[in-house]
Structures are given as structure tokens and as C-alpha cells.
Scaffold this active site. Structure first.
Site, PDB file in Angstrom:
ATOM      1  N   HIS A  51       0.848  -1.193   0.000  1.00  0.00           N
ATOM      2  CA  HIS A  51       0.000   0.000   0.000  1.00  0.00           C
ATOM      3  C   HIS A  51       0.879   1.237   0.000  1.00  0.00           C
ATOM      4  O   HIS A  51       1.655   1.442   0.928  1.00  0.00           O
ATOM      5  CB  HIS A  51      -0.879   0.060   1.258  1.00  0.00           C
ATOM      6  CG  HIS A  51      -1.968  -0.955   1.276  1.00  0.00           C
ATOM      7  ND1 HIS A  51      -3.017  -0.903   2.152  1.00  0.00           N
ATOM      8  CD2 HIS A  51      -2.184  -2.036   0.500  1.00  0.00           C
ATOM      9  CE1 HIS A  51      -3.833  -1.917   1.918  1.00  0.00           C
ATOM     10  NE2 HIS A  51      -3.334  -2.624   0.934  1.00  0.00           N
TER      11      HIS A  51
ATOM     12  N   PRO B 246      -3.460  -0.962  18.929  1.00  0.00           N
ATOM     13  CA  PRO B 246      -3.188  -1.353  17.540  1.00  0.00           C
ATOM     14  C   PRO B 246      -3.389  -0.262  16.495  1.00  0.00           C
ATOM     15  O   PRO B 246      -3.074  -0.470  15.321  1.00  0.00           O
ATOM     16  CB  PRO B 246      -4.169  -2.513  17.298  1.00  0.00           C
ATOM     17  CG  PRO B 246      -5.222  -2.361  18.321  1.00  0.00           C
ATOM     18  CD  PRO B 246      -4.616  -1.670  19.489  1.00  0.00           C
TER      19      PRO B 246
ATOM     20  N   TYR C  62      -8.965   4.961   7.929  1.00  0.00           N
ATOM     21  CA  TYR C  62      -9.144   5.241   9.355  1.00  0.00           C
ATOM     22  C   TYR C  62     -10.248   6.296   9.478  1.00  0.00           C
ATOM     23  O   TYR C  62     -10.119   7.383   8.909  1.00  0.00           O
ATOM     24  CB  TYR C  62      -7.863   5.831   9.952  1.00  0.00           C
ATOM     25  CG  TYR C  62      -6.768   4.825  10.223  1.00  0.00           C
ATOM     26  CD1 TYR C  62      -5.890   4.433   9.224  1.00  0.00           C
ATOM     27  CD2 TYR C  62      -6.597   4.296  11.501  1.00  0.00           C
ATOM     28  CE1 TYR C  62      -4.872   3.524   9.488  1.00  0.00           C
ATOM     29  CE2 TYR C  62      -5.577   3.391  11.776  1.00  0.00           C
ATOM     30  CZ  TYR C  62      -4.727   3.010  10.765  1.00  0.00           C
ATOM     31  OH  TYR C  62      -3.717   2.107  11.031  1.00  0.00           O
TER      32      TYR C  62
ATOM     33  N   TYR D 294       4.305   6.073  10.103  1.00  0.00           N
ATOM     34  CA  TYR D 294       3.450   4.934   9.765  1.00  0.00           C
ATOM     35  C   TYR D 294       4.223   3.859   8.984  1.00  0.00           C
ATOM     36  O   TYR D 294       4.064   2.667   9.241  1.00  0.00           O
ATOM     37  CB  TYR D 294       2.216   5.401   8.970  1.00  0.00           C
ATOM     38  CG  TYR D 294       1.100   4.385   9.016  1.00  0.00           C
ATOM     39  CD1 TYR D 294       0.255   4.299  10.124  1.00  0.00           C
ATOM     40  CD2 TYR D 294       0.922   3.481   7.980  1.00  0.00           C
ATOM     41  CE1 TYR D 294      -0.736   3.351  10.193  1.00  0.00           C
ATOM     42  CE2 TYR D 294      -0.074   2.525   8.034  1.00  0.00           C
ATOM     43  CZ  TYR D 294      -0.907   2.467   9.141  1.00  0.00           C
ATOM     44  OH  TYR D 294      -1.885   1.506   9.206  1.00  0.00           O
TER      45      TYR D 294
ATOM     46  N   LYS E  95       1.844  -1.017  15.122  1.00  0.00           N
ATOM     47  CA  LYS E  95       3.274  -1.066  15.441  1.00  0.00           C
ATOM     48  C   LYS E  95       3.743  -2.338  16.156  1.00  0.00           C
ATOM     49  O   LYS E  95       4.945  -2.613  16.195  1.00  0.00           O
ATOM     50  CB  LYS E  95       3.642   0.131  16.342  1.00  0.00           C
ATOM     51  CG  LYS E  95       3.569   1.459  15.633  1.00  0.00           C
ATOM     52  CD  LYS E  95       4.728   1.643  14.677  1.00  0.00           C
ATOM     53  CE  LYS E  95       4.530   2.767  13.696  1.00  0.00           C
ATOM     54  NZ  LYS E  95       4.488   2.376  12.299  1.00  0.00           N
TER      55      LYS E  95
HETATM   56  C1  LIG Z   1      -6.351  -7.520  17.397  1.00  0.00           C
HETATM   57  C2  LIG Z   1      -4.908  -7.166  17.223  1.00  0.00           C
HETATM   58  C3  LIG Z   1      -4.499  -6.464  16.088  1.00  0.00           C
HETATM   59  C4  LIG Z   1      -3.169  -6.136  15.900  1.00  0.00           C
HETATM   60  N1  LIG Z   1      -2.798  -5.447  14.772  1.00  0.00           N
HETATM   61  C5  LIG Z   1      -1.500  -5.158  14.573  1.00  0.00           C
HETATM   62  C6  LIG Z   1      -1.051  -4.547  13.339  1.00  0.00           C
HETATM   63  O1  LIG Z   1      -1.829  -4.243  12.439  1.00  0.00           O
HETATM   64  N2  LIG Z   1       0.290  -4.328  13.167  1.00  0.00           N
HETATM   65  C7  LIG Z   1       1.192  -4.670  14.140  1.00  0.00           C
HETATM   66  O2  LIG Z   1       2.389  -4.455  13.951  1.00  0.00           O
HETATM   67  N3  LIG Z   1       0.799  -5.277  15.319  1.00  0.00           N
HETATM   68  C8  LIG Z   1      -0.509  -5.532  15.536  1.00  0.00           C
HETATM   69  N4  LIG Z   1      -0.883  -6.201  16.679  1.00  0.00           N
HETATM   70  C9  LIG Z   1       0.121  -6.576  17.662  1.00  0.00           C
HETATM   71  C10 LIG Z   1       0.875  -7.855  17.296  1.00  0.00           C
HETATM   72  O3  LIG Z   1      -0.023  -8.896  17.040  1.00  0.00           O
HETATM   73  C11 LIG Z   1       1.838  -8.227  18.425  1.00  0.00           C
HETATM   74  O4  LIG Z   1       2.586  -7.095  18.763  1.00  0.00           O
HETATM   75  C12 LIG Z   1       2.782  -9.373  18.026  1.00  0.00           C
HETATM   76  O5  LIG Z   1       2.071 -10.590  18.026  1.00  0.00           O
HETATM   77  C13 LIG Z   1       3.947  -9.463  19.001  1.00  0.00           C
HETATM   78  O6  LIG Z   1       4.721 -10.601  18.727  1.00  0.00           O
HETATM   79  P1  LIG Z   1       5.463 -11.370  19.886  1.00  0.00           P
HETATM   80  O7  LIG Z   1       6.163 -12.504  19.235  1.00  0.00           O
HETATM   81  O8  LIG Z   1       6.223 -10.421  20.699  1.00  0.00           O
HETATM   82  O9  LIG Z   1       4.300 -11.890  20.849  1.00  0.00           O
HETATM   83  P2  LIG Z   1       3.156 -12.960  20.573  1.00  0.00           P
HETATM   84  O10 LIG Z   1       2.708 -12.907  19.149  1.00  0.00           O
HETATM   85  O11 LIG Z   1       2.152 -12.778  21.646  1.00  0.00           O
HETATM   86  O12 LIG Z   1       3.900 -14.348  20.748  1.00  0.00           O
HETATM   87  C14 LIG Z   1       4.233 -14.850  22.032  1.00  0.00           C
HETATM   88  C15 LIG Z   1       4.266 -16.365  21.955  1.00  0.00           C
HETATM   89  O13 LIG Z   1       4.657 -16.875  23.221  1.00  0.00           O
HETATM   90  C16 LIG Z   1       3.807 -17.954  23.561  1.00  0.00           C
HETATM   91  N5  LIG Z   1       3.801 -18.108  25.018  1.00  0.00           N
HETATM   92  C17 LIG Z   1       3.072 -17.415  25.936  1.00  0.00           C
HETATM   93  N6  LIG Z   1       3.308 -17.894  27.169  1.00  0.00           N
HETATM   94  C18 LIG Z   1       4.210 -18.889  27.038  1.00  0.00           C
HETATM   95  C19 LIG Z   1       4.832 -19.783  27.950  1.00  0.00           C
HETATM   96  N7  LIG Z   1       4.555 -19.732  29.264  1.00  0.00           N
HETATM   97  N8  LIG Z   1       5.708 -20.686  27.485  1.00  0.00           N
HETATM   98  C20 LIG Z   1       5.989 -20.752  26.146  1.00  0.00           C
HETATM   99  N9  LIG Z   1       5.418 -19.944  25.226  1.00  0.00           N
HETATM  100  C21 LIG Z   1       4.537 -19.034  25.673  1.00  0.00           C
HETATM  101  C22 LIG Z   1       2.457 -17.565  22.979  1.00  0.00           C
HETATM  102  O14 LIG Z   1       1.596 -18.672  22.805  1.00  0.00           O
HETATM  103  C23 LIG Z   1       2.873 -16.937  21.656  1.00  0.00           C
HETATM  104  O15 LIG Z   1       2.953 -17.877  20.620  1.00  0.00           O
HETATM  105  C24 LIG Z   1      -2.214  -6.536  16.890  1.00  0.00           C
HETATM  106  C25 LIG Z   1      -2.605  -7.256  18.017  1.00  0.00           C
HETATM  107  C26 LIG Z   1      -3.935  -7.569  18.200  1.00  0.00           C
HETATM  108  C27 LIG Z   1      -4.327  -8.357  19.429  1.00  0.00           C
END
Ligand SMILES: Cc1cc2nc3c(=O)[nH]c(=O)nc-3n(C[C@H](O)[C@H](O)[C@H](O)COP(=O)(O)OP(=O)(O)OC[C@H]3O[C@@H](n4cnc5c(N)ncnc54)[C@H](O)[C@@H]3O)c2cc1C
Length: 402
Positions: A75, A296, A204, A388, A300
Site C-alpha cells: 500500500h 493497535p 481510518y 506509519y 506497530k
Molecule cells: C487484534 C490485534 C491487532 C493487531 N494489529 C497489529 C497490526 O496491524 N500491526 C502490528 O504491527 N501489530 C498488531 N498487533 C500486535 C501484534 O499482534 C503483536 O505485537 C505481536 O504478536 C507481538 O509478537 P510477539 O512474538 O512479541 O508476541 P506474541 O505474538 O504474543 O507471541 C508470544 C508467543 O509466546 C507464547 N507463550 C506465551 N506464554 C508462554 C509460555 N509460558 N511458554 C511458552 N510460550 C509461551 C504464545 O503462545 C505466543 O505464541 C495486533 C494485536 C492484536 C491483538
């Protein structure tokens, strides 16, 4: 009890853990990834969808971009809509050609799991009773139960990539972390619908009745969000009520409106801003949502996870190849500089585009003036655009061997 050892124990197979595992692999550094959910659950979780230019470039440089190149939707702009009018912000034109790419987090995670499996390095799904210990020692441990066996994994370092609700951050002793937090008086009701997107770019909207966001996951699936109270039970919203409210908030005076289709997923997510600092304790490093959460609106979260991983990857590579510990020491400061800018941007997008239950008429007129200024000033649009598409990464790809 199975006792084994690795260089980096990674807790969590979300975007942060999987990206880090692959970056370390590319640099010949051993890791074990331990995830407490099943492979299907981790892939099916519907979440982020907007990748910054830097995240796309990183995935490309790491060679995990085949799916992204095939199905990602680039985009070059986005729309801000208020008072019934859509205003386009030319992201690429204002940033020297940078853009965002819409590619579901599900797909990112699926591609990264495939890449991990392809390396033959260990990735345990469905691990139970995961715990971390001896964080101050030079051999911290990750303990877990898997498939009938207790595991004691000794590591040089632990990467806490286990998300906001994980176990690593709470394992850090009291008094070490400072927590900065802000809760919002609203959440997002999000749906996936089988409907071809009626706009090629995100829209938005600030409407009298609250925020709405039009986005998409593919040429046949639309992803839409509505501002609702944070504890709103999803059962209160029939599909018909959701569509009525979506159309009411999003339809513009020129007749633009989302296409309607079968709703295939719906949920309500509360919103918060959260930072835990420092992002390190002893030999445990927090990365991604384990250390910080953004609302969200600025898209980011996943992107910050990717930039944390890049900084951690550089520090670990320098440690193993040259015995340098200074980049490990700087990890938290370097990450937090970018995290706070993303926090500020996400807070600003959120407060400018949502209606707060305790706002005054003055506040609302100020919001409209903010958006009017934003969409009519080249400087303001440039500021939004560069944030952005993603501020520059603090660490070069060369420093992680890419
Ligand atoms: C509805 C929604 C929309 C979003 N939209 C956007 C967007 O458009 N753009 C954007 O950049 N971000 C967006 N985000 C945020 C984004 O999804 C998260 O920031 C991203 O998933 C972070 O990645 P992570 O690997 O740090 O954490 P997570 O994706 O949460 O991964 C953590 C992992 O650790 C595992 N875990 C948890 N506890 C344990 C344990 N005790 N032992 C072993 N494993 C464990 C979990 O199961 C998971 O698989 C959105 C989030 C939501 C909820």
C-alpha cells in the site's frame, strides 16, 4: 529428566521468537524454541496485518519473504476519514518511496515456522509448565514438560519472546522493572469477512459514533474494526448489528462504503499502552510484546517485535564472534528509544481517532481540527507518513550478517 544445552533458549514461537531463531540460525548460533501452544493455535491466531517497510526489508534480507512477495499487498497510501470525507495520505510520495505491506500475522508465523522446521533446529510446541530460572548466572535455565518428559535446558542466554501474558517477565525479581502503563476506555471489535475490499488502501475513520477502521487481508477478505467499550461482550453483537454500525460509521458522502460479506471471525480486544524497562535482567532479554504493548491503531506491535529482534541479534552475534558484551549492555536502551517513539505515535493515533466517554465538546472539536490540519498540511502528512511506514531501524542489516 532430559538435560540439554543450547546457546540461546527462546521462550515463545510468535513473530519475535521465530524471527530471532532464524536470525541466529543464519549466523550459526544455536537456539531452542519452546512454545506452550500447538502449532495450529499459533498459526490460526488472528492478529496483526500491517508490516512496515523495515519489517518487509528484514524478512527479505533473511530469505523468509517468499509468501510475502507472493501474497503481500503493498500500500502506497492510506485514507483518513472524518466529517464524511476521505483524505488520502500518500505514504510513498512523502517518504521517498516507502510503503506498508498488508500480510496477515498468521502468514508471517506460518512462513517462519516452515523456515524453522527447514533448518532442523529444535522447536517444541505444546510445552507444559514452562519456567525460567538462574537468570543471574551464566547458565540460566528453561524448564518444561513435553510429551511425557521433563526438560532442563541450560542456555547462555534466554530470549523472552513469550508475549504480554507470558511467564518470563513475571520471573524477574520485584523491584527490577519499572512499568509504564496506560489503559484506554475503549476496545476494538474486529471482524474478518468474506468480502472483496472496496478500497485498495486502509481507511481510518473518526465518526460521531466513534472510531472505525477498514482494512483487508487478501483480495477476497476484508478486516474491519469498530470502537466499542473495552469489556463489550461479543455476544451482544449480531452480524447484522455489526454491519449496520460499520456502514453507519464508514460510509462517506461520495458513497464509498465497505462491501458486505459473511463474517468468519469476530472478537473484542481491549487496548493498552505498556512498557517494562529495562528490557533485560541478567542473562534474560525481553523482546516484543513481552516488554511492550501498543494500542493497535498505529499498527506497530509486530513491527516493534521485529526491530527488537534485530537489536538482540546484533548483540548476540557480536558476543559469540568477537566476545563483545557492550551491545548486550546497550540492548535495552537502543530498543527503548524506538519503542517510546512508537508508543507516542500509537497513543496519538488512538487519542486523535477515538471518542472518549469523558471527552468534552471542546475535545471533540480539537480532534476534528487536528485531523483537518493533518490532512491539509504537507508537514503534518509527512510526519504521519514517516512514522506509519516505520522510523529507521537503529541497527543495520550488515551488523547481523545480512
Ligand atoms: C487484534 C490485534 C491487532 C493487531 N494489529 C497489529 C497490526 O496491524 N500491526 C502490528 O504491527 N501489530 C498488531 N498487533 C500486535 C501484534 O499482534 C503483536 O505485537 C505481536 O504478536 C507481538 O509478537 P510477539 O512474538 O512479541 O508476541 P506474541 O505474538 O504474543 O507471541 C508470544 C508467543 O509466546 C507464547 N507463550 C506465551 N506464554 C508462554 C509460555 N509460558 N511458554 C511458552 N510460550 C509461551 C504464545 O503462545 C505466543 O505464541 C495486533 C494485536 C492484536 C491483538
Amino acid at each position: 529428566m532430559s538435560r540439554h544445552a543450547t546457546q540461546v533458549g527462546i521462550v515463545g514461537a510468535g513473530p519475535a521468537g521465530l524471527l530471532l531463531g532464524h536470525l541466529l540460525h543464519l549466523n550459526g548460533i544455536d537456539s531452542v524454541i519452546v512454545e506452550n501452544r500447538s502449532r495450529e493455535y499459533v498459526i490460526d491466531r488472528v492478529r496483526a496485518g500491517v508490516l512496515e517497510q523495515g519489517t518487509v526489508d528484514l524478512m527479505q534480507a533473511m530469505g523468509v519473504d517468499a509468501g510475502l512477495q507472493r501474497s503481500g499487498l503493498r500500500h502506497d497510501g492510506l485514507y483518513i476519514s472524518f466529517n464524511g470525507r476521505r483524505h488520502r495520505i500518500d505514504l510513498a510520495g512523502l517518504t521517498g518511496g516507502k510503503a506498508i505491506t498488508v500480510y496477515g500475522q498468521n502468514e508471517v508465523v506460518r512462513d517462519l515456522i516452515d523456515a524453522r522446521v527447514g533448518t532442523g533446529r529444535p522447536l517444541y510446541f505444546d510445552a507444559k509448565d514452562v519456567s525460567v530460572g538462574d537468570l543471574d548466572s551464566t547458565t540460566p535455565s528453561v524448564r518444561f514438560h513435553h510429551d511425557g518428559t521433563d526438560h532442563d535446558l541450560r542456555c547462555d542466554f534466554i530470549a523472552a519472546c513469550d508475549g504480554f501474558h507470558g511467564i518470563c517477565r513475571p520471573s524477574i525479581p520485584d523491584g527490577v522493572l519499572t512499568i509504564y502503563e496506560r489503559l484506554y476506555q475503549f476496545g476494538w471489535l474486529g471482524i474478518l469477512a468474506e468480502a472483496p475490499p472496496s478500497s485498495d488502501e486502509l481507511v481510518y475513520t473518526l465518526h460521531e459514533r466513534g472510531f472505525a477502521l477498514f482494512s483487508m487481508r487478501s483480495p477476497t477478505v476484508t478486516r474491519l474494526y469498530l470502537q466499542v467499550p473495552p469489556d463489550e461482550p461479543i455476544e451482544h453483537w449480531s452480524d447484522e448489528a455489526i454491519w449496520n454500525e460499520m456502514l453507519r460509521r464508514m460510509t462517506t458522502r461520495d458513497g464509498w462504503t465497505p462491501n458486505i460479506g459473511r463474517i468468519i471471525q469476530k472478537s473484542v480486544t481491549p487496548m493498552r499502552s505498556f512498557v517494562a524497562a529495562p528490557m533485560r535482567h541478567g542473562r534474560l532479554f525481553l523482546a516484543g510484546d513481552a516488554a511492550h504493548i501498543v494500542p493497535p491503531t498505529g499498527a506497530k506491535g509486530l513491527n516493534l517485535a521485529a526491530s527488537d529482534v534485530l537489536v538482540l541479534g546484533r548483540a548476540l552475534k557480536a558476543f559469540y564472534e568477537r566476545g563483545r558484551a557492550d551491545w548486550l549492555d546497550e540492548y535495552s536502551d537502543v530498543c527503548l528509544r524506538r519503542v517510546w517513539k512508537a508508543q507516542r505515535f500509537s497513543w496519538w493515533m488512538t487519542s486523535t481517532l477515538h471518542r472518549s466517554p469523558d471527552e468534552t465538546a471542546f475535545d471533540h472539536q480539537r480532534q476534528i481540527a487536528d485531523l483537518d490540519y493533518l490532512t491539509s498540511s504537507h508537514a503534518a502528512m509527512t510526519s504521519l507518513a514517516e512514522q506509519y511506514v516505520g522510523l529507521p531501524m537503529e541497527v543495520s542489516f550488515e551488523s547481523v550478517g545480512l
